[in-house]
Write a protein that holds these residues in place. Sequence first.
Motif: not given
Length: 83
Positions: A16-29
């Motif tokens: 699980k990448l907790l400190n990365a943001t999804c490039p599509y929906c911009q949600l972190m974790g």
Amino acid sequence: MILFFGTRPGKPETIKLLNATCPYCQLMGTLNAVTQKNYFHLFWIKLFKIYSNTTVECSHCKRGYYESEFTDEISRELSRIKK
């Protein structure tokens, strides 16, 4: 003498990448990285790793990313966790 050899996938590892943001929906974790390794085997015994493949999927929007599509943020987070 008969030799049984070939390649076979190992067990997938999920991180699980907790400190990365999804490039599509911009949600972190919400990103999960799955690494699948393929091994060369002889008589069903793994001898060495041939290659590994990592994909990332967002648990919110279900968008998937291959290694060529990783952002710098995703790559940094993966390298930080795998150390």
